[in-house]
Design a protein around this motif. Structure first.
Motif, PDB file in Angstrom:
ATOM      1  N   ARG B   2       0.843  -1.195   0.000  1.00 45.86           N
ATOM      2  CA  ARG B   2       0.000   0.000   0.000  1.00 45.86           C
ATOM      3  C   ARG B   2       0.884   1.253   0.000  1.00 45.86           C
ATOM      4  O   ARG B   2       0.615   2.216  -0.696  1.00 45.86           O
ATOM      5  N   LEU B   3       1.981   1.185   0.808  1.00 46.58           N
ATOM      6  CA  LEU B   3       2.892   2.327   0.862  1.00 46.58           C
ATOM      7  C   LEU B   3       3.520   2.560  -0.499  1.00 46.58           C
ATOM      8  O   LEU B   3       3.706   3.702  -0.916  1.00 46.58           O
ATOM      9  N   LYS B   4       3.823   1.464  -1.206  1.00 48.11           N
ATOM     10  CA  LYS B   4       4.425   1.584  -2.524  1.00 48.11           C
ATOM     11  C   LYS B   4       3.443   2.237  -3.483  1.00 48.11           C
ATOM     12  O   LYS B   4       3.814   3.070  -4.312  1.00 48.11           O
ATOM     13  N   ARG B   5       2.149   1.884  -3.351  1.00 49.29           N
ATOM     14  CA  ARG B   5       1.147   2.493  -4.228  1.00 49.29           C
ATOM     15  C   ARG B   5       1.043   3.978  -3.943  1.00 49.29           C
ATOM     16  O   ARG B   5       0.910   4.791  -4.845  1.00 49.29           O
ATOM     17  N   ILE B   6       1.107   4.338  -2.660  1.00 48.50           N
ATOM     18  CA  ILE B   6       1.022   5.751  -2.288  1.00 48.50           C
ATOM     19  C   ILE B   6       2.234   6.489  -2.847  1.00 48.50           C
ATOM     20  O   ILE B   6       2.111   7.585  -3.398  1.00 48.50           O
ATOM     21  N   ASP B   7       3.418   5.876  -2.693  1.00 46.88           N
ATOM     22  CA  ASP B   7       4.639   6.491  -3.239  1.00 46.88           C
ATOM     23  C   ASP B   7       4.493   6.717  -4.733  1.00 46.88           C
ATOM     24  O   ASP B   7       4.902   7.747  -5.258  1.00 46.88           O
ATOM     25  N   LYS B   8       3.906   5.744  -5.409  1.00 47.86           N
ATOM     26  CA  LYS B   8       3.773   5.838  -6.858  1.00 47.86           C
ATOM     27  C   LYS B   8       2.854   7.002  -7.230  1.00 47.86           C
ATOM     28  O   LYS B   8       3.127   7.752  -8.161  1.00 47.86           O
ATOM     29  N   VAL B   9       1.767   7.153  -6.485  1.00 49.90           N
ATOM     30  CA  VAL B   9       0.833   8.252  -6.755  1.00 49.90           C
ATOM     31  C   VAL B   9       1.544   9.584  -6.533  1.00 49.90           C
ATOM     32  O   VAL B   9       1.444  10.504  -7.345  1.00 49.90           O
ATOM     33  N   ILE B  10       2.278   9.672  -5.413  1.00 55.03           N
ATOM     34  CA  ILE B  10       3.001  10.919  -5.105  1.00 55.03           C
ATOM     35  C   ILE B  10       4.015  11.205  -6.211  1.00 55.03           C
ATOM     36  O   ILE B  10       4.123  12.346  -6.681  1.00 55.03           O
ATOM     37  N   ASP B  11       4.755  10.186  -6.622  1.00 56.24           N
ATOM     38  CA  ASP B  11       5.796  10.407  -7.630  1.00 56.24           C
ATOM     39  C   ASP B  11       5.203  10.804  -8.978  1.00 56.24           C
ATOM     40  O   ASP B  11       5.775  11.633  -9.692  1.00 56.24           O
ATOM     41  N   LEU B  12       4.057  10.237  -9.327  1.00 56.56           N
ATOM     42  CA  LEU B  12       3.420  10.645 -10.584  1.00 56.56           C
ATOM     43  C   LEU B  12       3.002  12.114 -10.511  1.00 56.56           C
ATOM     44  O   LEU B  12       3.133  12.856 -11.492  1.00 56.56           O
ATOM     45  N   GLU B  13       2.521  12.528  -9.356  1.00 56.18           N
ATOM     46  CA  GLU B  13       2.150  13.942  -9.170  1.00 56.18           C
ATOM     47  C   GLU B  13       3.395  14.826  -9.309  1.00 56.18           C
ATOM     48  O   GLU B  13       3.345  15.898  -9.905  1.00 56.18           O
ATOM     49  N   LEU B  14       4.513  14.357  -8.747  1.00 58.25           N
ATOM     50  CA  LEU B  14       5.752  15.149  -8.827  1.00 58.25           C
ATOM     51  C   LEU B  14       6.234  15.254 -10.268  1.00 58.25           C
ATOM     52  O   LEU B  14       6.686  16.310 -10.705  1.00 58.25           O
ATOM     53  N   LEU B  15       6.125  14.159 -11.002  1.00 55.68           N
ATOM     54  CA  LEU B  15       6.551  14.186 -12.407  1.00 55.68           C
ATOM     55  C   LEU B  15       5.665  15.160 -13.194  1.00 55.68           C
ATOM     56  O   LEU B  15       6.157  15.908 -14.049  1.00 55.68           O
ATOM     57  N   ASN B  16       4.373  15.169 -12.906  1.00 52.52           N
ATOM     58  CA  ASN B  16       3.481  16.138 -13.561  1.00 52.52           C
ATOM     59  C   ASN B  16       3.836  17.562 -13.158  1.00 52.52           C
ATOM     60  O   ASN B  16       3.800  18.469 -13.987  1.00 52.52           O
ATOM     61  N   LEU B  17       4.171  17.754 -11.878  1.00 50.28           N
ATOM     62  CA  LEU B  17       4.506  19.093 -11.385  1.00 50.28           C
ATOM     63  C   LEU B  17       5.733  19.633 -12.109  1.00 50.28           C
ATOM     64  O   LEU B  17       5.785  20.815 -12.460  1.00 50.28           O
ATOM     65  N   ILE B  18       6.714  18.777 -12.362  1.00 51.67           N
ATOM     66  CA  ILE B  18       7.909  19.229 -13.085  1.00 51.67           C
ATOM     67  C   ILE B  18       7.514  19.733 -14.467  1.00 51.67           C
ATOM     68  O   ILE B  18       8.047  20.711 -14.971  1.00 51.67           O
ATOM     69  N   GLY B  19       6.546  19.065 -15.088  1.00 43.86           N
ATOM     70  CA  GLY B  19       6.076  19.496 -16.406  1.00 43.86           C
ATOM     71  C   GLY B  19       5.394  20.859 -16.353  1.00 43.86           C
ATOM     72  O   GLY B  19       5.429  21.623 -17.311  1.00 43.86           O
ATOM     73  N   LEU B  20       4.774  21.179 -15.215  1.00 40.12           N
ATOM     74  CA  LEU B  20       4.087  22.471 -15.078  1.00 40.12           C
ATOM     75  C   LEU B  20       5.055  23.559 -14.607  1.00 40.12           C
ATOM     76  O   LEU B  20       5.003  24.695 -15.074  1.00 40.12           O
ATOM     77  N   ASP B  21       5.896  23.221 -13.656  1.00 38.92           N
ATOM     78  CA  ASP B  21       6.801  24.195 -13.047  1.00 38.92           C
ATOM     79  C   ASP B  21       8.061  23.462 -12.602  1.00 38.92           C
ATOM     80  O   ASP B  21       8.116  22.938 -11.479  1.00 38.92           O
ATOM     81  N   PRO B  22       9.061  23.393 -13.474  1.00 37.04           N
ATOM     82  CA  PRO B  22      10.248  22.595 -13.171  1.00 37.04           C
ATOM     83  C   PRO B  22      10.915  22.965 -11.847  1.00 37.04           C
ATOM     84  O   PRO B  22      11.344  22.094 -11.095  1.00 37.04           O
ATOM     85  N   GLU B  23      10.999  24.276 -11.569  1.00 37.91           N
ATOM     86  CA  GLU B  23      11.719  24.680 -10.360  1.00 37.91           C
ATOM     87  C   GLU B  23      11.018  24.169  -9.105  1.00 37.91           C
ATOM     88  O   GLU B  23      11.659  23.624  -8.206  1.00 37.91           O
ATOM     89  N   GLU B  24       9.708  24.340  -9.066  1.00 41.03           N
ATOM     90  CA  GLU B  24       8.970  23.883  -7.902  1.00 41.03           C
ATOM     91  C   GLU B  24       9.027  22.357  -7.814  1.00 41.03           C
ATOM     92  O   GLU B  24       9.226  21.781  -6.737  1.00 41.03           O
ATOM     93  N   GLY B  25       8.856  21.708  -8.954  1.00 41.00           N
ATOM     94  CA  GLY B  25       8.920  20.246  -8.988  1.00 41.00           C
ATOM     95  C   GLY B  25      10.259  19.736  -8.479  1.00 41.00           C
ATOM     96  O   GLY B  25      10.330  18.807  -7.673  1.00 41.00           O
ATOM     97  N   PHE B  26      11.338  20.370  -8.933  1.00 40.06           N
ATOM     98  CA  PHE B  26      12.667  19.945  -8.509  1.00 40.06           C
ATOM     99  C   PHE B  26      12.889  20.214  -7.032  1.00 40.06           C
ATOM    100  O   PHE B  26      13.545  19.427  -6.343  1.00 40.06           O
ATOM    101  N   ARG B  27      12.343  21.335  -6.564  1.00 42.30           N
ATOM    102  CA  ARG B  27      12.520  21.656  -5.148  1.00 42.30           C
ATOM    103  C   ARG B  27      11.927  20.535  -4.294  1.00 42.30           C
ATOM    104  O   ARG B  27      12.521  20.068  -3.326  1.00 42.30           O
ATOM    105  N   VAL B  28      10.734  20.096  -4.685  1.00 44.32           N
ATOM    106  CA  VAL B  28      10.056  19.053  -3.910  1.00 44.32           C
ATOM    107  C   VAL B  28      10.771  17.700  -4.067  1.00 44.32           C
ATOM    108  O   VAL B  28      10.974  16.982  -3.083  1.00 44.32           O
ATOM    109  N   VAL B  29      11.173  17.360  -5.296  1.00 38.75           N
ATOM    110  CA  VAL B  29      11.870  16.086  -5.525  1.00 38.75           C
ATOM    111  C   VAL B  29      13.175  16.062  -4.727  1.00 38.75           C
ATOM    112  O   VAL B  29      13.534  15.076  -4.089  1.00 38.75           O
ATOM    113  N   HIS B  30      13.888  17.188  -4.777  1.00 32.39           N
ATOM    114  CA  HIS B  30      15.162  17.286  -4.060  1.00 32.39           C
ATOM    115  C   HIS B  30      14.943  17.135  -2.561  1.00 32.39           C
ATOM    116  O   HIS B  30      15.688  16.409  -1.879  1.00 32.39           O
ATOM    117  N   ALA B  31      13.912  17.814  -2.046  1.00 35.86           N
ATOM    118  CA  ALA B  31      13.635  17.746  -0.603  1.00 35.86           C
ATOM    119  C   ALA B  31      13.272  16.314  -0.197  1.00 35.86           C
ATOM    120  O   ALA B  31      13.661  15.830   0.861  1.00 35.86           O
TER     121      ALA B  31
END
Lengths: 185, 195
Positions: B2-31
């Motif tokens: 279940r945790l892996k599924r949650i991680d996957k959902v979060i990561d897909l959101e992060l990948l989409n965020l990078i497409g919308l705003d790379p700097e913000e997306g990278f900030r979150v991925v980096h953190a």
């Protein structure tokens, strides 16, 4: 020497006998705090990375026709300086105008799929809003770097969804100009 | 799971965020993943005795791959989890850089390798190919696994990797050629170059 068919057979047999995906002991390593300088370096690179990648693609396609950045910049008639910056992977792409960007992409034959998302990313990075909320300080066409910096020197906030809408509007203009160019040639 | 599924959902959101705003997306991925990625890359260098001179550059290169929409699609196609995807590539890149400084040798006896593809026992071949895979990109590894390990057809691989059929054929051909080159360098008597 073995023919390609035998090499295929070799691989099928090897995999059937148990080829293992690489595994790494480092996967269980504890996290290590990222030094501030490295974080700053990564974030600095992020700002211009989309445009740098896009510019690389334009130059790579242009090279196949024998054109370099110096020759390509003249396609953006009246905006050569901005085009030069664009091809160097710097600055807000919107300073080049939608038509100027479209001409570059059309000239080198860059497919839509290779530039659409990257251009949206590149533009979105330059769209900011006053922290108090208000209209987008998005359109900076015609402003020099100094004027733009002054205009944006007030407190500003990032809003990814709104920024992407502004960026998408510009990219739609580029698509329209690019489509018209394709139709007329 | 279940945790892996949650991680996957979060990561897909992060990948989409990078497409919308790379700097913000990278900030979150980096953190979220920066410290884990750096820890793993440094540990890999220690384990392989490479020295850590390249780690900072590879750390940055790995993260920067997320800027490219095609690479983000590859991350999604390979399961959608950002940290394993970045890490695997980072390990490969560090190993790849080491090739200029370190001679890679197989643990399979040279006399066995010299028998060539038709003469080697399948288990020795499996060992040799497993070692060779380390020197291929994670993408090449996956393509070869799908083709030779799971015996998928090219259209099935195209679907799994979210590629066109043409791109799949080329990618498979290239992966196969690179594997052949690595095996040749490890001493397998085969033609290194493919037409």
């Amino acid at each position: 020497m073995p023919s390609p068919g035998n090499f295929d057979e070799f691989l099928f047999q090897a995999y059937a006998a148990g080829v293992q995906e690489p595994s790494y002991g480092a996967d269980s390593a504890p996290p290590l705090a990222v030094p501030k300088e490295l974080t700053a370096r990564v974030m600095r690179a992020t700002k211009s990375a989309s445009l740098a990648l896009l510019a690389d693609r334009v130059l790579s396609y242009g090279k196949s026709f024998g054109w370099d950045a110096d020759e390509l910049k003249y396609e953006a008639v009246g905006y050569e300086t901005q085009a030069e910056k664009f091809l160097a992977g710097k600055g807000d792409p919107r300073t080049l105008t939608a038509e100027g960007v479209a001409r570059l992409f059309h000239l080198v034959g860059l497919p839509l799929a290779d530039w659409r998302t990257l251009l949206t990313q590149a533009v979105a990075g330059y769209v900011t809003f006053p922290a108090s909320g208000g209209q987008a300080l998005g359109r900076t066409s015609g402003l020099s770097d100094e004027e733009r910096a002054t205009a944006l020197s007030g407190e500003e906030a990032k809003d990814p969804l709104r920024a992407s809408r502004v960026a998408n509007d510009f990219v739609e203009e580029v698509i329209e100009a690019w489509t018209n160019l394709k139709k007329s040639h | 799971m279940r945790l892996k599924r949650i991680d996957k959902v979060i990561d897909l959101e992060l990948l989409n965020l990078i497409g919308l705003d790379p700097e913000e997306g990278f900030r979150v991925v980096h953190a979220r993943y920066g410290a884990h990625l750096l820890g793993r890359l440094e540990a890999h260098c220690r384990n392989r005795e490479y020295g850590d001179g390249d780690v900072a550059d590879i750390f940055q290169e790995a993260l920067m791959r997320l800027i490219d929409p095609e690479k983000r699609d590859q991350c999604i196609a390979s399961g959608g989890l950002i940290l394993p995807w970045l890490t695997k590539w980072g390990y490969w890149r560090l190993d790849d850089l080491s090739r200029a400084r370190v001679t890679w040798r197989s643990r399979v006896a040279h006399s066995v390798i010299a028998e060539g593809p038709s003469g080697m026992a399948a288990t020795a071949a499996a060992q040799l190919v497993s070692e060779a895979l380390v020197l291929l990109t994670p993408r090449d590894q996956r393509l070869l696994q799908l083709r030779y390990g799971e015996c998928l057809t090219e259209p099935e691989i195209a679907l799994a990797m979210k590629l066109t059929l043409g791109a799949t054929k080329k990618a498979l051909h290239d992966a196969r050629s690179r594997l052949k080159k690595v095996l040749y360098d490890l001493g397998l008597p085969i033609e290194a170059e493919e037409s």
